[in-house]
Scaffold this motif. Structure first.
Motif, PDB file in Angstrom:
ATOM      1  N   VAL A   2       0.835  -1.202   0.000  1.00  0.00           N
ATOM      2  CA  VAL A   2       0.000   0.000   0.000  1.00  0.00           C
ATOM      3  C   VAL A   2       0.874   1.258   0.000  1.00  0.00           C
ATOM      4  O   VAL A   2       0.614   2.211  -0.737  1.00  0.00           O
ATOM      5  CB  VAL A   2      -0.970  -0.014   1.201  1.00  0.00           C
ATOM      6  CG1 VAL A   2      -1.656   1.334   1.365  1.00  0.00           C
ATOM      7  CG2 VAL A   2      -1.992  -1.125   1.038  1.00  0.00           C
ATOM      8  N   LEU A   3       1.921   1.268   0.803  1.00  0.00           N
ATOM      9  CA  LEU A   3       2.794   2.440   0.853  1.00  0.00           C
ATOM     10  C   LEU A   3       3.604   2.608  -0.436  1.00  0.00           C
ATOM     11  O   LEU A   3       3.885   3.734  -0.850  1.00  0.00           O
ATOM     12  CB  LEU A   3       3.717   2.355   2.069  1.00  0.00           C
ATOM     13  CG  LEU A   3       3.027   2.557   3.425  1.00  0.00           C
ATOM     14  CD1 LEU A   3       4.047   2.378   4.546  1.00  0.00           C
ATOM     15  CD2 LEU A   3       2.370   3.921   3.507  1.00  0.00           C
ATOM     16  N   SER A   4       3.990   1.508  -1.061  1.00  0.00           N
ATOM     17  CA  SER A   4       4.760   1.633  -2.307  1.00  0.00           C
ATOM     18  C   SER A   4       3.893   2.128  -3.447  1.00  0.00           C
ATOM     19  O   SER A   4       4.393   2.731  -4.407  1.00  0.00           O
ATOM     20  CB  SER A   4       5.402   0.304  -2.677  1.00  0.00           C
ATOM     21  OG  SER A   4       4.399  -0.638  -3.022  1.00  0.00           O
ATOM     22  N   ALA A   5       2.596   1.885  -3.393  1.00  0.00           N
ATOM     23  CA  ALA A   5       1.697   2.388  -4.429  1.00  0.00           C
ATOM     24  C   ALA A   5       1.565   3.905  -4.344  1.00  0.00           C
ATOM     25  O   ALA A   5       1.243   4.550  -5.338  1.00  0.00           O
ATOM     26  CB  ALA A   5       0.328   1.727  -4.295  1.00  0.00           C
ATOM     27  N   CYS A   6       1.808   4.486  -3.192  1.00  0.00           N
ATOM     28  CA  CYS A   6       1.706   5.933  -3.016  1.00  0.00           C
ATOM     29  C   CYS A   6       2.988   6.662  -3.427  1.00  0.00           C
ATOM     30  O   CYS A   6       2.975   7.879  -3.592  1.00  0.00           O
ATOM     31  CB  CYS A   6       1.390   6.262  -1.559  1.00  0.00           C
ATOM     32  SG  CYS A   6      -0.214   5.638  -1.021  1.00  0.00           S
ATOM     33  N   ALA A   7       4.080   5.943  -3.586  1.00  0.00           N
ATOM     34  CA  ALA A   7       5.361   6.570  -3.921  1.00  0.00           C
ATOM     35  C   ALA A   7       5.437   6.846  -5.417  1.00  0.00           C
ATOM     36  O   ALA A   7       4.913   6.085  -6.232  1.00  0.00           O
ATOM     37  CB  ALA A   7       6.505   5.653  -3.510  1.00  0.00           C
ATOM     38  N   PRO A   8       6.087   7.938  -5.808  1.00  0.00           N
ATOM     39  CA  PRO A   8       6.240   8.219  -7.243  1.00  0.00           C
ATOM     40  C   PRO A   8       7.245   7.234  -7.854  1.00  0.00           C
ATOM     41  O   PRO A   8       8.093   6.679  -7.154  1.00  0.00           O
ATOM     42  CB  PRO A   8       6.771   9.653  -7.266  1.00  0.00           C
ATOM     43  CG  PRO A   8       7.459   9.818  -5.965  1.00  0.00           C
ATOM     44  CD  PRO A   8       6.680   8.978  -4.987  1.00  0.00           C
ATOM     45  N   PRO A   9       7.179   7.013  -9.154  1.00  0.00           N
ATOM     46  CA  PRO A   9       8.141   6.109  -9.784  1.00  0.00           C
ATOM     47  C   PRO A   9       9.545   6.693  -9.700  1.00  0.00           C
ATOM     48  O   PRO A   9       9.724   7.914  -9.654  1.00  0.00           O
ATOM     49  CB  PRO A   9       7.661   6.020 -11.227  1.00  0.00           C
ATOM     50  CG  PRO A   9       6.827   7.216 -11.438  1.00  0.00           C
ATOM     51  CD  PRO A   9       6.243   7.559 -10.100  1.00  0.00           C
ATOM     52  N   PRO A  10      10.557   5.846  -9.685  1.00  0.00           N
ATOM     53  CA  PRO A  10      11.930   6.370  -9.595  1.00  0.00           C
ATOM     54  C   PRO A  10      12.293   7.130 -10.870  1.00  0.00           C
ATOM     55  O   PRO A  10      11.840   6.807 -11.965  1.00  0.00           O
ATOM     56  CB  PRO A  10      12.776   5.114  -9.443  1.00  0.00           C
ATOM     57  CG  PRO A  10      11.954   4.027 -10.031  1.00  0.00           C
ATOM     58  CD  PRO A  10      10.528   4.393  -9.764  1.00  0.00           C
ATOM     59  N   ARG A  11      13.100   8.146 -10.709  1.00  0.00           N
ATOM     60  CA  ARG A  11      13.528   8.950 -11.847  1.00  0.00           C
ATOM     61  C   ARG A  11      14.783   8.324 -12.445  1.00  0.00           C
ATOM     62  O   ARG A  11      15.804   8.173 -11.767  1.00  0.00           O
ATOM     63  CB  ARG A  11      13.822  10.368 -11.405  1.00  0.00           C
ATOM     64  CG  ARG A  11      14.208  11.234 -12.554  1.00  0.00           C
ATOM     65  CD  ARG A  11      14.109  12.672 -12.245  1.00  0.00           C
ATOM     66  NE  ARG A  11      14.477  13.402 -13.456  1.00  0.00           N
ATOM     67  CZ  ARG A  11      14.879  14.621 -13.467  1.00  0.00           C
ATOM     68  NH1 ARG A  11      14.959  15.278 -12.347  1.00  0.00           N
ATOM     69  NH2 ARG A  11      15.200  15.207 -14.585  1.00  0.00           N
TER      70      ARG A  11
END
Length: 72
Positions: free
Chosen positions: A12-21
């Motif tokens: 759930v927390l990883s779904a809220c993180a933006p994709p890595p640049r």
């Protein structure tokens, strides 16, 4: 059951993180980034002419590819 709660929380927390640049090379959105100079290449560069030609003498052509005779 003990592993399921932390796993669900991590998902759930990883779904809220933006994709890595990903930064590989210069940024294409930066107008000041260096660009290699373009060179003009004609469309017909490197083409070969396949027009019909007169046949070459077959005796000389045949002798040049024939196996050599061994001298006794």
């Amino acid at each position: 059951m003990k592993i399921a709660v932390p796993t669900v929380l991590a998902v759930v927390l990883s779904a809220c993180a933006p994709p890595p640049r990903l930064a590989v090379g210069p940024d294409p959105a930066n107008p000041a980034s260096p660009v290699p100079r373009l060179r003009y290449t004609p469309v017909a560069a490197g083409t070969v002419d396949f027009r019909p030609v007169d046949p070459k003498p077959w005796v000389e052509r045949n002798d040049s590819v024939a196996p050599r005779r061994k001298e006794p």
